[in-house]
Design an enzyme around this catalytic site. Structure first.
Site, PDB file in Angstrom:
ATOM      1  N   ALA A 220       0.607  -1.217   0.195  1.00  0.00           N
ATOM      2  CA  ALA A 220       0.208  -0.236  -0.263  1.00  0.00           C
ATOM      3  C   ALA A 220       0.704   1.305   0.226  1.00  0.00           C
ATOM      4  O   ALA A 220       2.667   1.027   0.280  1.00  0.00           O
ATOM      5  CB  ALA A 220      -1.515  -0.047   0.963  1.00  0.00           C
TER       6      ALA A 220
ATOM      7  N   GLU B 166      -0.525  -8.761  -1.053  1.00  0.00           N
ATOM      8  CA  GLU B 166      -2.663  -9.406  -1.039  1.00  0.00           C
ATOM      9  C   GLU B 166      -2.935  -9.230  -2.286  1.00  0.00           C
ATOM     10  O   GLU B 166      -4.261 -10.397  -2.743  1.00  0.00           O
ATOM     11  CB  GLU B 166      -2.373  -8.708   0.446  1.00  0.00           C
TER      12      GLU B 166
ATOM     13  N   GLY C 177       0.298  -5.283   0.972  1.00  0.00           N
ATOM     14  CA  GLY C 177      -0.484  -5.310   0.179  1.00  0.00           C
ATOM     15  C   GLY C 177      -0.289  -5.449  -1.409  1.00  0.00           C
ATOM     16  O   GLY C 177      -1.103  -5.976  -2.455  1.00  0.00           O
TER      17      GLY C 177
ATOM     18  N   GLU D 155       4.036  -6.012   7.494  1.00  0.00           N
ATOM     19  CA  GLU D 155       3.422  -5.106   7.924  1.00  0.00           C
ATOM     20  C   GLU D 155       3.807  -4.827   9.724  1.00  0.00           C
ATOM     21  O   GLU D 155       3.955  -3.901  10.129  1.00  0.00           O
ATOM     22  CB  GLU D 155       2.042  -5.068   7.631  1.00  0.00           C
TER      23      GLU D 155
HETATM   24  C1  3H9 Z   1       0.739  -2.508   3.367  1.00  0.00           C
HETATM   25  O1  3H9 Z   1       0.947  -3.022   2.696  1.00  0.00           O
HETATM   26  C2  3H9 Z   1      -0.640  -2.511   4.252  1.00  0.00           C
HETATM   27  C3  3H9 Z   1      -1.541  -3.517   3.456  1.00  0.00           C
HETATM   28  O2  3H9 Z   1      -1.466  -4.711   3.748  1.00  0.00           O
HETATM   29  C4  3H9 Z   1      -3.294  -2.954   3.868  1.00  0.00           C
HETATM   30  C5  3H9 Z   1      -4.024  -2.093   3.803  1.00  0.00           C
HETATM   31  C6  3H9 Z   1      -5.257  -2.243   4.051  1.00  0.00           C
HETATM   32  N1  3H9 Z   1       4.365   3.551   0.005  1.00  0.00           N
HETATM   33  O3  3H9 Z   1      13.248   1.471   0.862  1.00  0.00           O
HETATM   34  P1  3H9 Z   1      13.410   2.901  -0.650  1.00  0.00           P
HETATM   35  C7  3H9 Z   1       9.705   4.894  -1.114  1.00  0.00           C
HETATM   36  S1  3H9 Z   1       1.980  -1.489   4.159  1.00  0.00           S
HETATM   37  C8  3H9 Z   1       5.192   4.986  -0.264  1.00  0.00           C
HETATM   38  O4  3H9 Z   1      15.050   3.990  -0.167  1.00  0.00           O
HETATM   39  P2  3H9 Z   1      15.186   0.407  -1.651  1.00  0.00           P
HETATM   40  C9  3H9 Z   1      10.313   5.111  -0.178  1.00  0.00           C
HETATM   41  O5  3H9 Z   1      10.098   6.175   1.062  1.00  0.00           O
HETATM   42  C10 3H9 Z   1       2.863  -1.464   2.825  1.00  0.00           C
HETATM   43  N2  3H9 Z   1       6.066   5.169  -0.509  1.00  0.00           N
HETATM   44  O6  3H9 Z   1      14.275   1.530  -2.330  1.00  0.00           O
HETATM   45  C11 3H9 Z   1      11.506   5.810  -0.748  1.00  0.00           C
HETATM   46  O7  3H9 Z   1      11.273   7.164  -1.191  1.00  0.00           O
HETATM   47  P3  3H9 Z   1      12.540   8.783  -1.302  1.00  0.00           P
HETATM   48  C12 3H9 Z   1       3.773  -2.635   3.157  1.00  0.00           C
HETATM   49  C13 3H9 Z   1       7.525   4.499  -0.789  1.00  0.00           C
HETATM   50  O8  3H9 Z   1      15.266   0.081  -2.862  1.00  0.00           O
HETATM   51  C14 3H9 Z   1      11.700   4.914  -2.159  1.00  0.00           C
HETATM   52  O9  3H9 Z   1      10.365   4.800  -2.165  1.00  0.00           O
HETATM   53  N3  3H9 Z   1       4.629  -2.445   2.540  1.00  0.00           N
HETATM   54  C15 3H9 Z   1       6.750   2.685  -0.117  1.00  0.00           C
HETATM   55  O10 3H9 Z   1      15.487   0.280  -0.584  1.00  0.00           O
HETATM   56  C16 3H9 Z   1      12.166   3.813  -2.238  1.00  0.00           C
HETATM   57  O11 3H9 Z   1      12.718   3.061  -1.406  1.00  0.00           O
HETATM   58  C17 3H9 Z   1       5.885  -2.617   3.130  1.00  0.00           C
HETATM   59  O12 3H9 Z   1       6.435  -2.047   3.663  1.00  0.00           O
HETATM   60  C18 3H9 Z   1       4.781   2.230   0.394  1.00  0.00           C
HETATM   61  N4  3H9 Z   1       5.005   0.921   0.467  1.00  0.00           N
HETATM   62  O13 3H9 Z   1      13.649  -0.564  -1.081  1.00  0.00           O
HETATM   63  C19 3H9 Z   1       7.797  -2.387   1.814  1.00  0.00           C
HETATM   64  N5  3H9 Z   1       8.419   2.060  -0.094  1.00  0.00           N
HETATM   65  O14 3H9 Z   1      13.095   7.947  -2.425  1.00  0.00           O
HETATM   66  C20 3H9 Z   1       8.028  -1.082   2.299  1.00  0.00           C
HETATM   67  C21 3H9 Z   1       8.936   2.470  -0.279  1.00  0.00           C
HETATM   68  O15 3H9 Z   1      11.371   9.837  -1.077  1.00  0.00           O
HETATM   69  N6  3H9 Z   1       9.014  -0.904   1.472  1.00  0.00           N
HETATM   70  N7  3H9 Z   1       8.352   3.693  -0.258  1.00  0.00           N
HETATM   71  O16 3H9 Z   1      12.818   8.426  -0.150  1.00  0.00           O
HETATM   72  C22 3H9 Z   1      10.683  -1.134   1.895  1.00  0.00           C
HETATM   73  O17 3H9 Z   1      10.536  -2.597   2.363  1.00  0.00           O
HETATM   74  C23 3H9 Z   1      11.490  -0.887   0.133  1.00  0.00           C
HETATM   75  O18 3H9 Z   1      11.020   0.412   0.052  1.00  0.00           O
HETATM   76  C24 3H9 Z   1      11.332  -2.402  -0.614  1.00  0.00           C
HETATM   77  C25 3H9 Z   1      12.930  -1.116  -1.847  1.00  0.00           C
HETATM   78  C26 3H9 Z   1      12.548  -3.270  -0.090  1.00  0.00           C
HETATM   79  C27 3H9 Z   1      10.525  -1.911  -1.275  1.00  0.00           C
END
Ligand code: 3H9
Length: 667
Positions: free
Chosen positions: A62, A104, A101, A124
């Site tokens: 998400a 999901e 998400g 999450e």
């Molecule tokens: C969810 O899904 C809830 C659902 O179950 C239910 C809903 C009802 N959203 O980490 P990076 C941005 S909760 C918005 O440096 P990497 C991040 O801030 C979500 N922004 O890159 C950064 O921005 P900036 C569950 C996001 O290559 C840029 O992207 N998912 C999100 O080292 C690059 O990120 C997670 O918890 C996001 N979801 O790693 C996954 N994700 O450049 C969270 C990233 O402005 N994300 N950004 O600083 C991660 O674990 C890592 O970002 C990922 C990439 C592994 C994807």
């Protein structure tokens, strides 16, 4: 560019998501997915749907930045429901990370194919949440209760190979041929028809839930989300009808989402990424090349610092004054690596590889070819100036000269060289090979590319680097002293070390101020004159109580270093207290919070006013990664906002603490 672009290949409608950087499920992506599916279902020529993503990854979750804001676009749960109930088979093609998400979404697709390097997970819990898009109910229907419970409770992603084993994906694609392989696979799936996850039974044993709780009781202390995740797994096991389980999931999700823990953990997600950004510096600034690192000092700090680089394959020259100390330091590094190898973290070859790029030396002259030299010698300005003066004459032009000082004036150190622009602080936290924080101290004359290179190298060695300005103790230790001074004062007014420490550990800190003092050693910085007793610490040292290292300090320690309150230490404190003319009184836990934690928040505001930290969230990062502030409380500045500026200012006024102007203005 649309966020979701439909295209056709024969009977397959392909939906391609493009929402850089991580294809998060922002409202326009949800709209695009919903609209795309509507088109596919309405068109008789379409027999199957393929969901695939452009860029570096499949949907990574998400859009966290939308949380807490007014809802926009299609509802995520409605989109998921439509996909799962689609009358035509839907296939997800996964590369990069299918997280939260994102996974999901893949779970409501009827079939899944992934490249071998893909990772799939529901992280999450690390945001203080649970997979609220049906993940807690669909995962157990696909991978079984045991694996689902582990995945939701720990939040660690699994590899594509494991996912194939567990049935989370149905096929592996070629690493570089996902689009073609997935299309062929989707065409095969047309004949198989839809396969809604909701119709599958839950398999496996629910005993895993209690096992996980028992195994992780310490790690999860204070956290709500792991337990909420597991309650949802129990609901999946207890309800044959997925809609009943989904109801429980929704209730638990809403509770977490509206609570302060998730708000704190989401704050930290962005804070950590924000910390890497240096205000006013061009993003594309050319970095200096760091091929070889020099470390001066082979003690605990120097050894730990060296390990960070060796582990990443960067050669290190480590310098000590005496052969015996050099041998001991190198021996400790080897032993640490061998211990890790025994736990399966490295192979023997890897250990030898890392030791093979370590060059021990007794001469600073051997640092001439290093691109970065980090000094980790005794914390004395004279000693540091002497070392930097020598380095100035030895190191090649353009080498970065860094000090690991934890308190001293980096500008004064830099002034002992002819190249202050190349000098920077790199304050590691002990044990330096383990602790994630790196305070990067920007001197008055530190060049922009030196700062940017130091931040980048910090990231490369796995640290969370935060920029700090020059001031006594920088961000972390400067605030720490604002906790220690009133904690000592509270002893004089009648509190015990155990009482104060307990308030801090119940707050969620790994240890309290006096446990920390005992661990660090009470004799550090002691004047070593047992007749000169000006503080409780002097009195304890005079009585030979130096802390954990000799089994007695504020506490007594057994051979396993288990602490018990010490009658002798209490008597020493009491004797010291009785001379202080202060009446002994009962101290409440609330007063301990107000007197030891509120001044830290206040100091944070002063640090910001003086420009010694770039932003409040950087201060939170320092305290979470350097001192173990509980992440579910979001760091001292975030927590201060939750407590409320007004309440904090009133208490600080009551206790006679000078309040920062910016904090008072907020009250
Ligand atoms: C969810 O899904 C809830 C659902 O179950 C239910 C809903 C009802 N959203 O980490 P990076 C941005 S909760 C918005 O440096 P990497 C991040 O801030 C979500 N922004 O890159 C950064 O921005 P900036 C569950 C996001 O290559 C840029 O992207 N998912 C999100 O080292 C690059 O990120 C997670 O918890 C996001 N979801 O790693 C996954 N994700 O450049 C969270 C990233 O402005 N994300 N950004 O600083 C991660 O674990 C890592 O970002 C990922 C990439 C592994 C994807």
């Amino acid at each position: 560019m649309q966020s979701v672009t439909p295209s056709r290949d024969g009977e397959i409608l392909i939906l391609t998501v493009n929402n850089p950087p991580v294809n998060a499920l922002s409202w326009h992506v949800r709209d695009g997915l919903g609209d795309g599916l509507d088109v596919a279902l309405a068109d008789d020529g379409v027999k199957g749907v393929l969901l695939i993503c452009d860029g570096q990854t499949f949907i990574a979750g998400a859009d966290i930045s939308e949380f807490g804001k007014p809802a926009q676009g299609r509802n995520f749960l409605d989109v998921l429901d439509a996909f799962e109930k689609a009358s035509k088979p839907v296939v997800a093609a996964i590369h990069g990370t299918a997280l939260g998400g994102g996974l999901e979404t893949a779970l409501v697709c009827h079939y899944r194919i992934a490249v071998p390097s893909a990772k799939l997970g529901v992280p999450e819990v690390k945001l203080g949440l649970l997979p609220g898009g049906g993940g807690t109910q669909r995962l157990p229907r696909v991978v079984g209760i045991e694996q689902a419970a582990i995945m939701v409770a720990h939040g660690e992603p699994i590899s594509a190979a494991k996912a194939l084993d567990f049935g989370l994906i149905d096929a592996l694609a070629g690493e570089t041929t996902l689009a073609a392989d997935a299309l062929a696979f989707a065409k095969e799936c047309v004949a198989k028809g839809p396969r809604p996850t909701r119709d599958r039974p839950v398999t496996g044993e629910i005993a895993i839930v209690e096992k996980l709780k028992a195994e992780n009781a310490r790690k999860w202390k204070g956290f709500e989300a792991p337990y909420a995740n597991l309650r949802c797994i129990e609901a999946a096991a207890a309800n044959a009808n997925i809609d009943d389980g989904l109801k429980v999931e929704r209730e638990e999700f809403v509770k977490l989402m509206s609570g302060s823990q998730s708000a704190a953990q989401r704050h930290m997600f962005f804070a950590e990424r924000q910390a890497a950004k240096i205000d006013g510096l061009a993003k594309d600034i050319a970095l200096r090349d760091i091929k070889r690192v020099g470390v001066i000092g082979a003690g605990t700090m120097g050894g730990g610092i060296s390990m960070n680089f060796l582990s990443k394959g960067i050669p290190v020259t480590i310098v000590e004054m005496a052969q015996e100390n050099l041998d001991r330091g190198v021996g400790v590094i080897r032993k640490n690596y061998e211990n890790s190898a025994a736990k399966g973290r490295f192979t023997t070859e890897q250990v030898e590889g890392m030791m093979g790029i370590l060059t021990p030396s007794l001469s600073l002259d051997d640092l001439a070819d290093c691109d970065l030299v980090i000094e980790a010698v005794y914390e004395s300005m004279d000693v540091k100036k002497d070392v930097f003066g020598k380095l100035d004459g030895i190191c090649k032009a353009g080498a970065i000269l860094a000090s690991n000082t934890s308190y001293l004036d980096v500008d004064e150190i830099a002034a002992s060289t002819s190249r202050p622009q190349d000098v920077v602080g790199m304050h590691f936290f002990s044990p330096a090979n383990v602790m994630k924080l790196l305070e990067v101290v920007r001197g008055e004359k530190t060049a922009d590319d030196v700062l940017a290179t130091t931040m980048a190298i910090g990231k490369k060695i796995g640290k969370v680097a935060v920029v700090a300005g020059v001031c006594h103790g920088f961000i972390g230790n400067r605030m720490l002293s604002q906790r220690q001074i009133p904690a000592n004062q509270l002893l004089m007014e009648g509190a015990t070390p155990a009482q104060i420490d307990k308030v801090h550990t119940e707050f969620g800190m790994p240890m309290g101020p006096f446990q920390m003092s005992d661990l660090a050693g009470l004799d550090i910085g002691w004047h070593r004159d047992p007749t000169r007793i000006e503080t409780v610490r002097d009195a304890l040292c005079a009585a030979g109580r130096f802390g954990q290292k000799n089994g007695k300090g504020f506490y007594d320690y057994d051979e396993k270093r288990v602490a018990t309150p010490s009658a002798e230490a209490l008597a020493i404190i009491e004797e010291f207290r009785s001379k202080s003319n202060l009446a002994k009184r009962d101290i409440t836990d609330q007063e301990i919070i107000e007197r030891t934690l509120y001044p830290m928040v206040n100091e944070g505001y002063l640090i910001l006013e003086e420009g010694k930290a770039q932003r409040a969230s950087d201060i939170d990062v320092v305290w979470i990664y350097g001192y173990g502030w509980p992440i579910y409380r979001g760091g001292p500045m975030f927590w201060g906002d939750l407590e409320g500026a007004k309440k904090i200012v009133e208490a600080l006024d009551r206790h006679g603490v000078k309040v920062a102007d910016s904090l008072r203005a907020k009250a």
